[in-house]
Design an enzyme around this catalytic site. Structure first.
Site, PDB file in Angstrom:
ATOM      1  N   SER A  12      -8.295  36.447  13.923  1.00 11.11           N
ATOM      2  CA  SER A  12      -9.137  36.265  15.099  1.00 11.11           C
ATOM      3  C   SER A  12     -10.604  36.466  14.697  1.00 11.11           C
ATOM      4  O   SER A  12     -10.918  36.779  13.545  1.00 11.11           O
ATOM      5  CB  SER A  12      -8.736  37.271  16.194  1.00 11.11           C
ATOM      6  OG  SER A  12      -8.846  38.603  15.709  1.00 11.11           O
ATOM      7  N   TYR A  13     -11.509  36.330  15.661  1.00 12.35           N
ATOM      8  CA  TYR A  13     -12.941  36.412  15.360  1.00 12.35           C
ATOM      9  C   TYR A  13     -13.277  37.783  14.762  1.00 12.35           C
ATOM     10  O   TYR A  13     -12.815  38.816  15.253  1.00 12.35           O
ATOM     11  CB  TYR A  13     -13.760  36.177  16.627  1.00 12.35           C
ATOM     12  CG  TYR A  13     -15.235  36.005  16.368  1.00 12.35           C
ATOM     13  CD1 TYR A  13     -15.701  35.032  15.492  1.00 12.35           C
ATOM     14  CD2 TYR A  13     -16.162  36.836  16.999  1.00 12.35           C
ATOM     15  CE1 TYR A  13     -17.056  34.874  15.250  1.00 12.35           C
ATOM     16  CE2 TYR A  13     -17.520  36.669  16.773  1.00 12.35           C
ATOM     17  CZ  TYR A  13     -17.969  35.683  15.889  1.00 12.35           C
ATOM     18  OH  TYR A  13     -19.310  35.531  15.645  1.00 12.35           O
ATOM     19  N   MET A  14     -14.067  37.783  13.688  1.00  9.42           N
ATOM     20  CA  MET A  14     -14.253  38.994  12.887  1.00  9.42           C
ATOM     21  C   MET A  14     -15.473  39.813  13.288  1.00  9.42           C
ATOM     22  O   MET A  14     -15.697  40.896  12.726  1.00  9.42           O
ATOM     23  CB  MET A  14     -14.326  38.653  11.392  1.00  9.42           C
ATOM     24  CG  MET A  14     -15.554  37.901  10.954  1.00  9.42           C
ATOM     25  SD  MET A  14     -15.519  36.184  11.511  1.00  9.42           S
ATOM     26  CE  MET A  14     -17.194  35.693  11.116  1.00  9.42           C
ATOM     27  N   ARG A  15     -16.300  39.337  14.228  1.00 11.11           N
ATOM     28  CA  ARG A  15     -17.434  40.158  14.685  1.00 11.11           C
ATOM     29  C   ARG A  15     -17.131  40.644  16.098  1.00 11.11           C
ATOM     30  O   ARG A  15     -17.318  39.938  17.078  1.00 11.11           O
ATOM     31  CB  ARG A  15     -18.735  39.358  14.644  1.00 11.11           C
ATOM     32  CG  ARG A  15     -19.261  39.188  13.239  1.00 11.11           C
ATOM     33  CD  ARG A  15     -20.782  39.064  13.204  1.00 11.11           C
ATOM     34  NE  ARG A  15     -21.300  39.208  11.845  1.00 11.11           N
ATOM     35  CZ  ARG A  15     -21.607  40.352  11.262  1.00 11.11           C
ATOM     36  NH1 ARG A  15     -21.445  41.472  11.923  1.00 11.11           N
ATOM     37  NH2 ARG A  15     -22.076  40.396  10.034  1.00 11.11           N
ATOM     38  N   HIS A  58     -14.934  40.174  22.494  1.00 11.39           N
ATOM     39  CA  HIS A  58     -13.790  39.616  21.778  1.00 11.39           C
ATOM     40  C   HIS A  58     -12.740  40.704  21.624  1.00 11.39           C
ATOM     41  O   HIS A  58     -13.032  41.884  21.746  1.00 11.39           O
ATOM     42  CB  HIS A  58     -14.210  39.100  20.396  1.00 11.39           C
ATOM     43  CG  HIS A  58     -15.329  38.101  20.431  1.00 11.39           C
ATOM     44  ND1 HIS A  58     -15.137  36.770  20.705  1.00 11.39           N
ATOM     45  CD2 HIS A  58     -16.667  38.264  20.243  1.00 11.39           C
ATOM     46  CE1 HIS A  58     -16.300  36.144  20.674  1.00 11.39           C
ATOM     47  NE2 HIS A  58     -17.248  37.019  20.400  1.00 11.39           N
TER      48      HIS A  58
END
Length: 339
Positions: free
Chosen positions: A138-141, A194
Protein backbone atom coordinates in the site's frame (compact mmCIF):
# COMPACT_ATOMS: atom_id res chain seq x y z
CA UNK A 1 24.74 20.11 23.27
CA UNK A 2 24.12 17.26 25.72
CA UNK A 3 27.28 15.53 24.53
CA UNK A 4 29.33 18.72 25.00
CA UNK A 5 28.07 19.15 28.57
CA UNK A 6 28.65 15.53 29.49
CA UNK A 7 31.32 14.61 32.04
CA UNK A 8 31.88 10.89 32.67
CA UNK A 9 32.00 9.41 36.14
CA UNK A 10 32.68 5.90 37.36
CA UNK A 11 30.53 3.67 39.53
CA UNK A 12 30.84 0.05 40.56
CA UNK A 13 28.72 -3.05 40.96
CA UNK A 14 29.15 -6.46 42.56
CA UNK A 15 28.24 -9.74 40.94
CA UNK A 16 28.18 -13.08 42.69
CA UNK A 17 27.76 -16.60 41.32
CA UNK A 18 25.82 -18.81 43.71
CA UNK A 19 24.79 -22.45 43.65
CA UNK A 20 22.13 -24.54 45.27
CA UNK A 21 23.36 -26.97 47.89
CA UNK A 22 22.29 -30.51 48.71
CA UNK A 23 23.52 -32.06 51.95
CA UNK A 24 26.03 -29.19 52.27
CA UNK A 25 27.43 -30.01 48.82
CA UNK A 26 27.33 -27.44 46.01
CA UNK A 27 25.18 -28.40 43.00
CA UNK A 28 27.16 -26.94 40.11
CA UNK A 29 24.40 -27.29 37.51
CA UNK A 30 22.05 -24.98 39.44
CA UNK A 31 23.96 -21.72 39.02
CA UNK A 32 22.53 -18.34 39.98
CA UNK A 33 24.19 -15.13 38.84
CA UNK A 34 23.08 -12.22 41.04
CA UNK A 35 23.90 -8.51 41.22
CA UNK A 36 24.20 -6.28 44.28
CA UNK A 37 20.98 -4.42 45.05
CA UNK A 38 21.49 -2.89 48.50
CA UNK A 39 24.01 -2.55 51.32
CA UNK A 40 22.73 -2.32 54.91
CA UNK A 41 19.32 -1.24 53.63
CA UNK A 42 20.56 1.40 51.15
CA UNK A 43 19.83 0.76 47.48
CA UNK A 44 22.84 0.89 45.17
CA UNK A 45 23.00 2.94 41.95
CA UNK A 46 23.07 0.01 39.54
CA UNK A 47 23.25 1.58 36.07
CA UNK A 48 23.92 4.71 34.07
CA UNK A 49 20.17 5.38 34.15
CA UNK A 50 20.57 6.52 37.76
CA UNK A 51 22.76 9.44 36.63
CA UNK A 52 21.80 12.67 34.88
CA UNK A 53 22.42 13.27 31.18
CA UNK A 54 25.49 15.32 32.23
CA UNK A 55 26.92 12.13 33.66
CA UNK A 56 28.37 13.09 37.05
CA UNK A 57 25.39 13.47 39.37
CA UNK A 58 22.62 11.14 40.44
CA UNK A 59 19.14 11.99 39.20
CA UNK A 60 16.74 13.55 41.76
CA UNK A 61 14.82 10.28 42.01
CA UNK A 62 18.09 8.41 42.66
CA UNK A 63 19.83 10.71 45.17
CA UNK A 64 18.93 8.32 48.00
CA UNK A 65 20.96 5.56 46.36
CA UNK A 66 24.51 4.58 47.23
CA UNK A 67 27.07 5.68 44.61
CA UNK A 68 29.50 2.79 45.01
CA UNK A 69 33.11 3.42 43.97
CA UNK A 70 35.38 0.63 42.74
CA UNK A 71 37.65 0.67 45.82
CA UNK A 72 34.64 0.36 48.14
CA UNK A 73 33.20 -2.38 45.93
CA UNK A 74 36.44 -4.38 46.08
CA UNK A 75 36.59 -3.99 49.86
CA UNK A 76 32.99 -5.21 50.12
CA UNK A 77 33.73 -8.14 47.79
CA UNK A 78 36.71 -9.16 49.93
CA UNK A 79 34.55 -8.98 53.05
CA UNK A 80 31.85 -11.21 51.55
CA UNK A 81 34.25 -13.66 49.92
CA UNK A 82 34.67 -15.58 53.16
CA UNK A 83 33.53 -18.93 54.49
CA UNK A 84 31.64 -17.19 57.32
CA UNK A 85 29.35 -15.36 54.88
CA UNK A 86 25.82 -16.71 54.94
CA UNK A 87 23.86 -16.71 51.66
CA UNK A 88 20.12 -17.19 51.97
CA UNK A 89 17.12 -16.71 49.67
CA UNK A 90 14.81 -14.15 51.32
CA UNK A 91 12.22 -13.56 48.60
CA UNK A 92 11.01 -15.23 45.41
CA UNK A 93 8.47 -13.59 43.13
CA UNK A 94 7.11 -14.95 39.86
CA UNK A 95 5.05 -12.72 37.61
CA UNK A 96 3.37 -13.56 34.35
CA UNK A 97 3.97 -10.79 31.82
CA UNK A 98 2.21 -10.16 28.55
CA UNK A 99 3.68 -8.13 25.71
CA UNK A 100 1.36 -6.95 22.96
CA UNK A 101 2.36 -7.24 19.30
CA UNK A 102 3.61 -4.10 17.54
CA UNK A 103 1.27 -1.95 15.48
CA UNK A 104 1.40 -2.02 11.66
CA UNK A 105 4.08 0.03 9.96
CA UNK A 106 3.78 3.69 9.21
CA UNK A 107 6.52 5.65 7.44
CA UNK A 108 8.62 6.46 10.50
CA UNK A 109 8.55 2.98 12.06
CA UNK A 110 9.33 1.32 8.73
CA UNK A 111 12.36 3.57 8.28
CA UNK A 112 13.61 2.68 11.77
CA UNK A 113 13.28 -1.07 11.29
CA UNK A 114 14.75 -0.95 7.78
CA UNK A 115 18.00 0.24 9.38
CA UNK A 116 18.32 -3.26 10.85
CA UNK A 117 18.57 -4.47 7.26
CA UNK A 118 21.43 -2.04 6.68
CA UNK A 119 19.22 0.32 4.69
CA UNK A 120 19.40 4.09 4.97
CA UNK A 121 16.21 6.17 5.04
CA UNK A 122 16.61 7.05 1.36
CA UNK A 123 17.28 3.40 0.43
CA UNK A 124 14.20 2.33 2.39
CA UNK A 125 11.91 4.86 0.73
CA UNK A 126 13.35 4.12 -2.71
CA UNK A 127 12.65 0.40 -2.29
CA UNK A 128 9.20 1.12 -0.83
CA UNK A 129 8.43 3.37 -3.81
CA UNK A 130 9.27 0.56 -6.21
CA UNK A 131 7.14 -1.91 -4.28
CA UNK A 132 4.22 0.51 -4.26
CA UNK A 133 4.48 1.37 -7.96
CA UNK A 134 4.51 -2.32 -8.88
CA UNK A 135 1.52 -3.15 -6.69
CA UNK A 136 3.25 -5.06 -3.90
CA UNK A 137 2.40 -2.78 -0.96
CA UNK A 138 0.00 0.00 0.00
CA UNK A 139 1.03 3.67 -0.09
CA UNK A 140 4.30 4.09 1.81
CA UNK A 141 3.94 7.69 3.08
CA UNK A 142 1.48 7.49 5.95
CA UNK A 143 1.26 8.36 9.62
CA UNK A 144 -1.60 5.92 10.25
CA UNK A 145 -1.34 2.53 11.97
CA UNK A 146 -4.81 1.30 11.02
CA UNK A 147 -5.77 -1.34 8.47
CA UNK A 148 -8.78 -1.32 6.19
CA UNK A 149 -11.58 -3.80 6.84
CA UNK A 150 -10.61 -5.85 3.78
CA UNK A 151 -6.99 -5.98 4.93
CA UNK A 152 -8.04 -6.97 8.45
CA UNK A 153 -9.99 -9.94 7.08
CA UNK A 154 -7.21 -11.11 4.80
CA UNK A 155 -4.47 -10.71 7.44
CA UNK A 156 -6.41 -12.71 10.03
CA UNK A 157 -7.17 -15.50 7.57
CA UNK A 158 -3.45 -15.63 6.66
CA UNK A 159 -2.49 -15.92 10.34
CA UNK A 160 -5.01 -18.72 10.86
CA UNK A 161 -3.76 -20.55 7.78
CA UNK A 162 -0.09 -20.17 8.71
CA UNK A 163 -0.06 -20.51 12.50
CA UNK A 164 -3.48 -21.68 13.66
CA UNK A 165 -6.43 -19.85 15.23
CA UNK A 166 -6.31 -21.30 18.75
CA UNK A 167 -2.71 -20.42 19.57
CA UNK A 168 -1.83 -17.44 17.44
CA UNK A 169 -4.98 -15.65 16.30
CA UNK A 170 -6.99 -14.30 19.26
CA UNK A 171 -10.44 -12.68 19.00
CA UNK A 172 -10.48 -9.22 17.41
CA UNK A 173 -10.91 -7.48 20.76
CA UNK A 174 -7.65 -8.97 22.03
CA UNK A 175 -5.53 -8.39 18.94
CA UNK A 176 -5.17 -4.66 19.30
CA UNK A 177 -1.41 -4.63 18.74
CA UNK A 178 -1.12 -1.81 21.26
CA UNK A 179 -2.77 -0.29 24.26
CA UNK A 180 -5.44 2.34 23.88
CA UNK A 181 -3.21 5.04 25.35
CA UNK A 182 -0.61 4.52 22.65
CA UNK A 183 -3.23 4.61 19.93
CA UNK A 184 -4.63 7.84 21.36
CA UNK A 185 -1.13 9.38 21.42
CA UNK A 186 -0.56 8.49 17.77
CA UNK A 187 -3.97 9.82 16.81
CA UNK A 188 -3.09 13.22 18.29
CA UNK A 189 -0.72 13.91 15.41
CA UNK A 190 -1.85 11.48 12.69
CA UNK A 191 -3.71 12.85 9.68
CA UNK A 192 -5.03 9.36 8.87
CA UNK A 193 -5.01 10.18 5.16
CA UNK A 194 -3.89 6.63 4.29
CA UNK A 195 -3.96 3.29 6.04
CA UNK A 196 -0.85 1.62 7.44
CA UNK A 197 1.89 0.22 5.20
CA UNK A 198 1.00 -3.38 4.39
CA UNK A 199 1.29 -5.94 1.58
CA UNK A 200 -1.22 -5.34 -1.19
CA UNK A 201 -4.08 -7.80 -1.62
CA UNK A 202 -3.41 -9.63 -4.89
CA UNK A 203 -6.19 -9.16 -7.46
CA UNK A 204 -5.81 -12.68 -8.86
CA UNK A 205 -6.03 -14.56 -5.55
CA UNK A 206 -7.49 -12.11 -3.03
CA UNK A 207 -4.73 -12.92 -0.52
CA UNK A 208 -1.39 -11.47 0.54
CA UNK A 209 1.62 -12.59 -1.46
CA UNK A 210 3.89 -14.82 0.63
CA UNK A 211 7.53 -13.77 0.12
CA UNK A 212 8.71 -17.38 0.25
CA UNK A 213 6.53 -18.31 -2.71
CA UNK A 214 8.29 -18.97 -5.98
CA UNK A 215 7.28 -16.09 -8.23
CA UNK A 216 9.34 -14.97 -11.21
CA UNK A 217 7.88 -11.46 -10.93
CA UNK A 218 8.82 -11.14 -7.25
CA UNK A 219 12.23 -12.75 -7.74
CA UNK A 220 13.01 -10.20 -10.43
CA UNK A 221 12.81 -7.39 -7.86
CA UNK A 222 16.07 -5.98 -6.46
CA UNK A 223 17.27 -7.69 -3.29
CA UNK A 224 16.53 -4.58 -1.21
CA UNK A 225 12.89 -4.63 -2.34
CA UNK A 226 12.51 -8.32 -1.54
CA UNK A 227 13.95 -7.90 1.96
CA UNK A 228 11.81 -4.84 2.67
CA UNK A 229 8.67 -6.66 1.51
CA UNK A 230 9.56 -9.57 3.82
CA UNK A 231 9.83 -7.10 6.71
CA UNK A 232 6.45 -5.50 5.90
CA UNK A 233 4.79 -8.90 5.44
CA UNK A 234 6.02 -10.19 8.80
CA UNK A 235 5.00 -7.01 10.63
CA UNK A 236 1.52 -7.07 9.11
CA UNK A 237 0.92 -10.63 10.29
CA UNK A 238 2.26 -10.00 13.78
CA UNK A 239 -0.02 -7.04 14.44
CA UNK A 240 -3.02 -9.40 14.52
CA UNK A 241 -1.39 -12.29 16.41
CA UNK A 242 -1.53 -13.14 20.11
CA UNK A 243 0.77 -11.50 22.70
CA UNK A 244 4.11 -12.84 23.90
CA UNK A 245 3.61 -14.37 27.37
CA UNK A 246 6.52 -14.93 29.75
CA UNK A 247 6.95 -15.90 33.35
CA UNK A 248 9.51 -13.66 35.06
CA UNK A 249 11.07 -14.80 38.32
CA UNK A 250 13.00 -12.41 40.60
CA UNK A 251 15.02 -13.78 43.52
CA UNK A 252 16.37 -11.70 46.40
CA UNK A 253 19.37 -13.21 48.15
CA UNK A 254 20.78 -11.99 51.44
CA UNK A 255 24.51 -12.13 52.02
CA UNK A 256 25.57 -11.41 55.60
CA UNK A 257 28.83 -11.40 57.48
CA UNK A 258 29.34 -9.69 60.84
CA UNK A 259 27.78 -6.19 60.59
CA UNK A 260 27.49 -6.23 56.78
CA UNK A 261 24.10 -7.11 55.30
CA UNK A 262 23.67 -7.10 51.53
CA UNK A 263 20.87 -7.97 49.16
CA UNK A 264 21.61 -9.38 45.72
CA UNK A 265 19.03 -9.84 42.97
CA UNK A 266 18.77 -12.40 40.20
CA UNK A 267 16.06 -12.61 37.57
CA UNK A 268 15.16 -14.76 34.62
CA UNK A 269 12.31 -15.30 32.19
CA UNK A 270 10.71 -18.36 30.67
CA UNK A 271 8.63 -18.05 27.51
CA UNK A 272 5.20 -19.57 28.07
CA UNK A 273 3.69 -18.63 24.72
CA UNK A 274 5.68 -17.21 21.81
CA UNK A 275 2.70 -15.42 20.33
CA UNK A 276 3.58 -12.88 17.66
CA UNK A 277 7.32 -13.58 17.96
CA UNK A 278 6.63 -16.81 16.10
CA UNK A 279 6.55 -14.66 12.96
CA UNK A 280 8.46 -11.55 13.93
CA UNK A 281 11.69 -11.69 15.93
CA UNK A 282 12.93 -8.08 15.68
CA UNK A 283 10.61 -6.75 18.37
CA UNK A 284 12.27 -8.84 21.09
CA UNK A 285 15.80 -8.26 19.83
CA UNK A 286 16.73 -5.94 22.70
CA UNK A 287 15.38 -8.32 25.34
CA UNK A 288 16.51 -11.61 23.85
CA UNK A 289 19.26 -12.02 26.49
CA UNK A 290 16.76 -11.50 29.30
CA UNK A 291 14.38 -14.01 27.74
CA UNK A 292 17.19 -16.57 27.49
CA UNK A 293 18.30 -16.06 31.12
CA UNK A 294 16.82 -18.58 33.53
CA UNK A 295 17.05 -19.15 37.27
CA UNK A 296 16.77 -22.55 38.98
CA UNK A 297 13.82 -23.19 41.27
CA UNK A 298 14.56 -22.09 44.84
CA UNK A 299 12.48 -21.45 47.93
CA UNK A 300 12.48 -18.73 50.58
CA UNK A 301 14.87 -19.52 53.40
CA UNK A 302 17.00 -21.81 51.25
CA UNK A 303 20.76 -21.57 51.83
CA UNK A 304 23.13 -21.17 48.89
CA UNK A 305 26.85 -21.63 48.35
CA UNK A 306 29.04 -19.07 46.58
CA UNK A 307 31.82 -19.81 44.11
CA UNK A 308 32.80 -16.37 42.86
CA UNK A 309 32.26 -12.73 43.74
CA UNK A 310 33.75 -9.82 41.85
CA UNK A 311 33.65 -6.04 41.71
CA UNK A 312 33.11 -4.44 38.31
CA UNK A 313 33.82 -0.82 37.42
CA UNK A 314 31.50 1.01 35.02
CA UNK A 315 31.49 4.47 33.51
CA UNK A 316 28.58 6.67 32.55
CA UNK A 317 28.26 7.20 28.81
CA UNK A 318 27.25 10.34 26.92
CA UNK A 319 24.00 10.41 24.94
CA UNK A 320 24.53 8.49 21.71
CA UNK A 321 25.06 10.39 18.49
CA UNK A 322 22.04 10.46 16.23
CA UNK A 323 21.81 7.83 13.55
CA UNK A 324 19.25 8.15 10.78
CA UNK A 325 17.02 5.65 12.59
CA UNK A 326 17.29 7.34 16.00
CA UNK A 327 16.74 10.77 14.42
CA UNK A 328 13.57 9.50 12.76
CA UNK A 329 12.46 8.13 16.14
CA UNK A 330 13.05 11.54 17.74
CA UNK A 331 11.01 13.20 14.99
CA UNK A 332 8.26 10.67 15.66
CA UNK A 333 8.08 11.72 19.32
CA UNK A 334 7.62 15.28 18.07
CA UNK A 335 4.66 14.23 15.93
CA UNK A 336 6.37 13.81 12.55
CA UNK A 337 4.95 10.44 11.52
CA UNK A 338 6.11 10.40 7.91
CA UNK A 339 9.49 12.17 7.61
Amino acid sequence: RERLLFEPTSYASLEVVLHKTENDLVVQRDEISARLYSVNGTTVAMSGDDFTSQGRQLKPQSVHKLHLKIDDARELADALDHEDTQWKVVDVKSTRKQRDPPRPYRTSTLQQDASRLGMSVSDCMSAAQQLYEQGWISYMRTDSSTLSEDAETVVKSTVVKTYGRTEYCPPSSEASGSKAAKKKKEAKFAQEAHEAIRPAIQDETGVLFEPNSHSPRFNSLPDSCQRLYQLIYQRTLTCRMSPLVTNQTTIQIEGTRDATATIFRASGSVVIHRGYTQAYENDVHDESEELRRKVPPVGEGESLGDSEIRAIEHQTKPPARYTEASFVKELETLGVGRP
